[in-house]
Design an enzyme around this catalytic site. Structure first.
Site, PDB file in Angstrom:
ATOM      1  N   ASP A 113      -5.474   6.889   4.685  1.00 13.66           N
ATOM      2  CA  ASP A 113      -4.919   7.092   3.401  1.00 13.66           C
ATOM      3  C   ASP A 113      -3.779   8.053   3.130  1.00 13.66           C
ATOM      4  O   ASP A 113      -3.712   9.036   3.727  1.00 13.66           O
ATOM      5  CB  ASP A 113      -6.206   7.255   2.144  1.00 13.66           C
ATOM      6  CG  ASP A 113      -6.818   5.949   1.929  1.00 13.66           C
ATOM      7  OD1 ASP A 113      -6.233   5.120   1.411  1.00 13.66           O
ATOM      8  OD2 ASP A 113      -8.251   6.049   2.239  1.00 13.66           O
ATOM      9  N   GLU A 134     -11.575  -3.037  -6.582  1.00 14.51           N
ATOM     10  CA  GLU A 134     -11.718  -2.577  -5.133  1.00 14.51           C
ATOM     11  C   GLU A 134     -12.189  -0.890  -5.874  1.00 14.51           C
ATOM     12  O   GLU A 134     -11.302  -0.168  -6.527  1.00 14.51           O
ATOM     13  CB  GLU A 134     -10.569  -2.399  -4.563  1.00 14.51           C
ATOM     14  CG  GLU A 134     -10.428  -3.423  -3.426  1.00 14.51           C
ATOM     15  CD  GLU A 134      -9.280  -3.430  -2.434  1.00 14.51           C
ATOM     16  OE1 GLU A 134      -8.782  -2.156  -2.489  1.00 14.51           O
ATOM     17  OE2 GLU A 134      -8.966  -4.421  -1.843  1.00 14.51           O
TER      18      GLU A 134
END
Lengths: 266, 403
Positions: free
Chosen positions: A60, A49
């Site tokens: 995030d 990823e």
């Protein structure tokens, strides 16, 4: 058959749990971006990823946010990321690569253009954090180009939505193991196991579990019921500030090897 | 674009204003947003809730706010009559309280005990801390470190009201980063926490809900104009950062096609310099903070840092309904520079004895320009969205004065 599907089929027939590391493209150093990808594979990654840096990564935590800021400060953009994937593909034609990030860089790049360029570079799928199923009509050109849209499910996902997500899932379904940002440290294995079992009853696609997986122990706990384990923040943290390609490779191996063995110890 | 018959029919059930709006958020937020949408749509039509809100707006906020004829300013400019909708006279000194009173009531109906908010100039933070204190709710306000520095008085006000102010040091350390941080808090603490967004941006239902709570401004003004002047204004103007005060004023007039609508964005040091916050005048469609709208970003899609003398307008996105009104041709959006806003600030102080907020000074500057375009019997209605007491230090510093 897409590389992602091929890889999960291979894992299944071998009875192994997949290892999916996340790194932010261009961090810790743009010049080692491709070497880092190869190091991930050599240390046991089954799928990579690759985070596309974005200035406003709402979902995030601080670790990935700062990695994103560092990469942007060094001028890393979507075109660089695609270039690195293309370069990676010269030596590795099997390991699937999923780009993970936010919609705006792709929207500005142009959906049709991105779809064509990403497939050309050897990207296999996209996981766009701020593009839930309800808004994913904009991604049609990406799917037409052959990219898999990886969907997320969360502990807060309502049963009816979960059924829809499972139905629409392609490549694999990414189960976010708790309601929080990336990198936080909370994990109740029993709850996750129950939830993943529920997802499996609905979904044909394999299930990867992430958010909060930090080491061999937590990865191992999840391996019992998931098809793959995603590790992000803990790895990104480990790589922060590393300057040489050799050290990047050493750190990756040092971090992933114990996790790989724990997963394979089955 | 297809001719739009009824602007009040937007957004649709998915929160879309044409191609703008929507819910571009992480999966973890889909359930809380659905819960909020369900609760809000129910309360929105509930007579008991409406009565409760009206009572608060009357007795706590101090509504209705007057429409004031700025006679000396008008004479000085020498054009159409300039009328000011006095949102600066609300409790806490700005339009922001209209929204926080409403959302706090929604929070209480949903059983939430903790309120979080983001703030730029500090007005929304103060308005959130205020309603939290009144309802006995815990309150955490996220504020960019740069904004904390330029809005010290509001930071202290929030603390006096019992709120915790959390400095945000990521990114550009301003409003957009505060919004990111508040969103992260919400993702992590959804069970007991209500996120009061301060502007008509964010994912559905926020652009709808914040607009609804501020739409009282335009409803009142429209009725006041008809009552006191027997007619509607020729043109409306308001400053646009995220765009909540502007949406509040504009909404009631959207179907009055004879009324021209002009939004004033922060052109900072001039749009040509790149140091500005004019998302509609100089940006492009993109996705930021949960909705599709006009954004300021580079060719890699990275959101760019903005500049405005006014912290409340210093934002690289804008509410999706404004993006929709721009593309539909229903509203115009123009830039007003720091210097023009400052000149308007001084002029309003000296001619009317009113200290406008720096944000609102952009609207006043635009109202002055518009007044010159219309005959003397014309009417320019300007939203004076907040008072300027919070800005005196910024103005003094800019003009080299030690206070």
């Amino acid at each position: 058959m897409n590389r992602i599907d091929r890889r999960f089929a291979a894992l299944k027939s071998a009875g192994r749990t997949g290892l999916i590391p996340f790194v932010t493209a261009g961090d810790p150093a743009p010049e080692h971006a491709v070497a880092l990808m190869h190091a991930l594979v050599e240390s046991g990654a089954d799928l990579i990823e690759l985070g596309v840096p974005f200035s406003d990564p709402m979902a995030d935590g601080p670790v990935i946010q700062h990695a994103s800021e560092r990469a942007i400060a060094k001028g890393v953009g979507l075109a660089d990321v695609l270039g690195w994937v293309a370069e990676f593909r010269r030596r590795d034609v099997d390991t699937p690569v999923v780009l993970m990030g936010y919609l705006n860089p792709i929207e500005i790049h142009g959906y049709v253009r991105f779809g064509e360029e990403a497939v050309q570079a050897g990207v296999d799928g996209v996981l766009l954090v701020d593009c839930p199923l309800e808004e994913s009509a904009v991604l049609a050109p990406l799917r037409d180009a052959g990219l898999r849209q990886i969907l997320l499910a969360a502990p807060t996902t309502a049963p009816e939505r979960l059924a829809n997500l499972c139905k629409a899932a392609e490549g694999f379904l990414y189960y976010v193991s708790f309601a929080g940002i990336t990198g936080a440290a909370r994990l109740s294995t029993t709850d996750i196991a129950a939830r993943v079992a529920d997802i499996r009853s609905h979904a044909n696609a394999p299930v990867a579990v992430g958010f909060g997986v930090r080491d061999a122990g937590s990865a191992k706990a999840i391996a019992g019921f998931a098809d793959a384990v995603v590790i992000g923040s803990a790895l990104v943290e480990r790589l922060e500030g590393v300057a040489s390609a050799t050290e990047v490779a050493d750190r990756v191996l040092g971090f992933l090897a114990p996790i790989r063995s724990a997963l394979d110890a089955g | 674009m297809q001719e739009i018959r009824d602007f009040h029919a937007f957004p649709d059930a998915q929160g879309r204003f044409g191609q703008f709006g929507g819910s571009y958020v992480a999966e973890t937020l889909m359930a809380p947003l659905a819960e909020l949408t369900e609760a809000y749509l129910r309360l929105r039509d509930d007579p008991a809730f409406i009565a409760e809100l009206d009572r608060d707006l009357t007795n706590y906020v101090g509504r209705p706010s007057p429409v004031y004829f700025a006679e000396r300013l008008t004479r000085h400019v020498g054009g159409a009559r300039i009328l000011l909708k006095r949102e600066d006279l609300n409790h806490t000194g700005a339009h922001k309280i209209n929204n926080t009173v409403g959302q706090a009531l929604v929070a209480r109906h949903m059983g939430k005990t903790r309120i979080i908010a983001e703030t730029g100039a500090g007005q929304h933070g103060v308005a959130s801390a205020t309603v939290a204190a009144r309802l006995g709710l815990q309150c955490v306000v996220y504020m960019g470190a740069v904004d904390i520095e330029r809005q010290k008085i509001n930071v202290y006000r929030m603390k006096l009201l019992g709120a915790e102010v959390v400095p945000v040091t990521s990114g550009s350390k301003t409003l957009k980063d505060a919004l990111n941080e508040a969103m992260r808090d919400w993702v992590t603490n959804v069970a007991d926490t209500f996120y009061i967004i301060g502007t008509v941006a964010g994912p559905h239902p926020y652009p709808l809900m914040v607009r609804d709570f501020n739409a009282i401004v335009g409803r009142e003004a429209r009725a006041q104009l008809l009552d006191q002047y027997g007619r509607l204004p020729d043109v409306l103007t308001a400053c646009v950062g995220g765009g909540s005060n502007a949406m509040g004023l504009f909404h009631a007039f959207l179907n009055d096609r004879g009324v021209r609508i002009v939004g004033a964005e922060a052109a900072g040091e001039g749009i040509a310099t790149g140091h500005h916050a004019a998302s509609l005048a100089a940006g492009r469609p993109g996705v930021l903070h949960g909705n599709r709208t006009y954004v300021l970003c580079d060719d890699d899609g990275q959101i760019t840092e903005t500049h405005s003398i006014s912290a409340g307008l210093d934002y690289p996105g804008v509410g999706p309904e404004h993006a929709f009104l721009k593309d539909a041709g229903r509203a115009e959006y123009v830039g007003v520079t720091d210097d023009e806003a400052l000149a308007a600030f001084h002029l309003l102080c000296r001619t009317e004895g009113i200290l406008p907020a720096l944000e609102s000074s952009h609207a006043v500057a635009q109202a002055i320009k518009l007044a010159r375009e219309y005959p003397k019997d014309g009417i320019v209605l300007c939203n004076l969205s907040g008072r300027g007491d919070k800005d005196v230090h910024t103005i003094a510093a800019r003009e080299g004065v030690t206070v």
